[in-house]
Design a protein around this motif. Structure first.
Motif, PDB file in Angstrom:
ATOM      1  N   SER A  12       0.966  -1.182  -0.016  1.00 46.81           N
ATOM      2  CA  SER A  12      -0.190   0.085  -0.139  1.00 46.81           C
ATOM      3  C   SER A  12       0.918   1.266  -0.082  1.00 46.81           C
ATOM      4  O   SER A  12       0.452   2.179  -0.280  1.00 46.81           O
ATOM      5  CB  SER A  12      -0.985  -0.006   1.072  1.00 46.81           C
ATOM      6  OG  SER A  12      -0.240  -0.121   2.459  1.00 46.81           O
ATOM      7  N   THR A  19       1.331  -6.246   2.990  1.00 52.81           N
ATOM      8  CA  THR A  19      -0.162  -6.635   3.704  1.00 52.81           C
ATOM      9  C   THR A  19      -0.740  -7.480   3.115  1.00 52.81           C
ATOM     10  O   THR A  19      -1.214  -7.460   2.090  1.00 52.81           O
ATOM     11  CB  THR A  19      -0.541  -4.895   4.038  1.00 52.81           C
ATOM     12  OG1 THR A  19       0.315  -4.112   4.552  1.00 52.81           O
ATOM     13  CG2 THR A  19      -1.659  -5.671   5.282  1.00 52.81           C
ATOM     14  N   CYS A  20      -1.393  -8.507   4.149  1.00 52.73           N
ATOM     15  CA  CYS A  20      -2.498  -9.306   3.742  1.00 52.73           C
ATOM     16  C   CYS A  20      -3.758  -8.861   4.414  1.00 52.73           C
ATOM     17  O   CYS A  20      -4.155  -8.377   5.294  1.00 52.73           O
ATOM     18  CB  CYS A  20      -1.998 -10.827   4.337  1.00 52.73           C
ATOM     19  SG  CYS A  20      -3.309 -11.815   4.171  1.00 52.73           S
ATOM     20  N   VAL A  28      -7.028  -5.918   7.985  1.00 54.38           N
ATOM     21  CA  VAL A  28      -5.734  -6.128   7.906  1.00 54.38           C
ATOM     22  C   VAL A  28      -5.520  -7.552   8.775  1.00 54.38           C
ATOM     23  O   VAL A  28      -5.751  -7.497   9.798  1.00 54.38           O
ATOM     24  CB  VAL A  28      -4.470  -5.366   8.604  1.00 54.38           C
ATOM     25  CG1 VAL A  28      -3.308  -6.006   8.452  1.00 54.38           C
ATOM     26  CG2 VAL A  28      -4.609  -4.051   7.691  1.00 54.38           C
ATOM     27  N   ARG A  30      -2.468  -9.619   8.504  1.00 50.18           N
ATOM     28  CA  ARG A  30      -1.077  -9.700   8.823  1.00 50.18           C
ATOM     29  C   ARG A  30      -0.216  -8.762   7.897  1.00 50.18           C
ATOM     30  O   ARG A  30      -0.614  -8.462   6.896  1.00 50.18           O
ATOM     31  CB  ARG A  30      -0.435 -11.026   8.756  1.00 50.18           C
ATOM     32  CG  ARG A  30      -0.400 -11.824   7.704  1.00 50.18           C
ATOM     33  CD  ARG A  30       0.324 -13.221   7.614  1.00 50.18           C
ATOM     34  NE  ARG A  30      -0.581 -13.857   8.153  1.00 50.18           N
ATOM     35  CZ  ARG A  30      -1.729 -14.719   7.697  1.00 50.18           C
ATOM     36  NH1 ARG A  30      -2.005 -14.684   6.550  1.00 50.18           N
ATOM     37  NH2 ARG A  30      -2.599 -15.511   8.742  1.00 50.18           N
ATOM     38  N   GLU A  31       0.965  -8.365   8.507  1.00 48.89           N
ATOM     39  CA  GLU A  31       2.050  -7.634   7.614  1.00 48.89           C
ATOM     40  C   GLU A  31       3.369  -8.490   7.586  1.00 48.89           C
ATOM     41  O   GLU A  31       3.533  -9.341   8.283  1.00 48.89           O
ATOM     42  CB  GLU A  31       2.305  -6.221   8.183  1.00 48.89           C
ATOM     43  CG  GLU A  31       1.109  -5.409   7.899  1.00 48.89           C
ATOM     44  CD  GLU A  31       1.718  -3.912   8.313  1.00 48.89           C
ATOM     45  OE1 GLU A  31       2.789  -3.805   8.910  1.00 48.89           O
ATOM     46  OE2 GLU A  31       1.040  -2.963   8.061  1.00 48.89           O
ATOM     47  N   TYR A  32       3.859  -8.328   6.561  1.00 51.13           N
ATOM     48  CA  TYR A  32       5.266  -9.169   6.482  1.00 51.13           C
ATOM     49  C   TYR A  32       6.427  -7.881   6.427  1.00 51.13           C
ATOM     50  O   TYR A  32       6.687  -7.552   5.567  1.00 51.13           O
ATOM     51  CB  TYR A  32       5.362  -9.681   4.993  1.00 51.13           C
ATOM     52  CG  TYR A  32       4.093 -10.562   4.715  1.00 51.13           C
ATOM     53  CD1 TYR A  32       3.985 -11.969   5.119  1.00 51.13           C
ATOM     54  CD2 TYR A  32       2.993 -10.293   4.090  1.00 51.13           C
ATOM     55  CE1 TYR A  32       3.027 -12.846   5.077  1.00 51.13           C
ATOM     56  CE2 TYR A  32       1.867 -10.773   3.862  1.00 51.13           C
ATOM     57  CZ  TYR A  32       1.937 -12.142   4.480  1.00 51.13           C
ATOM     58  OH  TYR A  32       0.706 -13.162   4.152  1.00 51.13           O
TER      59      TYR A  32
END
Length: 282
Positions: A12, A19-20, A28, A30-32
């Motif tokens: 984003s 981001t998932c 949201v 999860r984030e990586y």
């Protein structure tokens, strides 16, 4: 949960991580964190294959000097050829599966979950998708003199082939296992300020000259295994090659239709060899 159907993977922010998101709500999940600077995202069988740029964004300081800046963009803002990272990340857990420094031309990253392929500016490179180890590098491949930021070579995985078009007027097929060239053929200009078209549909490899008014718009379909021209047909309506200004994006396709962007959206029926013109929509 079926990842392919119910989740979205997005970057984003230009320099932010992947981001998932829940596809239904946008929430949201999860984030990586290790993926900051991701430029390209592919998802196959629960694995994210990413092209990550750890450097400052090359166009961060760009500012127009005049109303018409196409010449500046074309001549001053070529692809930077800076090394980036290729990553494989478990989409469920966020675990980094492998990470590899590589020079990867824009939008050439492709995978079928078994191999990862891309163009490094000189060669097509094929990696093992599970480990990131190199399977092979091809012989040098032809390419356009400048790879501007509104252009990218085409790399397609199709069955046991990698199809490649670099903008030099030739399309090529490489053996997926060895990288050896199986055939090459002519490739017409087919994009304007966008990648050129290289399309597999209805079992054939398609290309047509659709960039300029002097081109016929004739579609050529080649046998993917041999490169032999199997089918050719020109527009069947007088206005089929009418040219005002190519719409600056690459064509799309289904198994039945190719949708080039010569003047608007044209639906090209591959069986009936018929162009349906929709120049009122982009």
């Amino acid at each position: 949960m079926n990842l392919a159907e119910e989740l979205l993977f997005v970057a984003s922010e230009l320099e932010g991580p992947v981001t998932c998101l829940d596809g239904a709500t946008g929430n949201v999940i999860r984030e990586y964190p290790e993926t900051k600077g991701t430029e390209e995202i592919l998802h196959v069988d629960g694995v994210l294959y990413l092209l990550v740029n750890p450097n400052k964004w090359a166009l961060k300081d760009y500012a127009p000097k005049q109303q018409q800046d196409q010449g500046r963009v074309a001549n001053e803002y070529e692809w930077d050829k800076a090394p980036r990272y290729l990553m494989a990340v478990d989409a469920n857990t966020g675990k980094l599966l492998w990470k590899k420094e590589a020079v990867c031309a824009p939008i050439t990253l492709g995978t079928d979950g078994k191999v990862v392929a891309y163009f490094n500016g000189e060669q097509v490179v094929c990696l093992n998708a599970a480990s990131g180890s190199e399977n092979w590098k091809s012989a040098p491949q032809g390419k356009r003199k400048l790879i501007e930021y509104n252009f990218g070579p085409r790399v397609l995985l199709y069955k046991d082939l990698i199809l490649y078009a670099g903008g030099d007027g030739i399309e090529r097929a490489l053996d997926l296992k060895t990288g050896e060239q199986k055939w090459q053929g002519s490739h017409e200009k087919s994009g304007y300020r966008s990648p050129e078209d290289l399309i597999v549909a209805n079992g054939l490899v398609w290309n047509a000259g659709t960039t300029q008014g002097g081109q016929t718009g004739e579609f050529t379909g080649r046998n993917p295994d041999t490169g032999e021209v199997v089918k050719k047909f020109a527009p069947d309506v007088p206005a089929g090659t009418y040219w005002f200004h190519h719409r600056c994006y690459l064509a799309k396709a289904t198994e039945k239709y190719i949708m080039p962007s010569r003047t608007g959206i044209e639906y090209v029926d591959l069986d009936k060899e018929h162009w349906d013109l929709n120049h009122w929509v982009r």
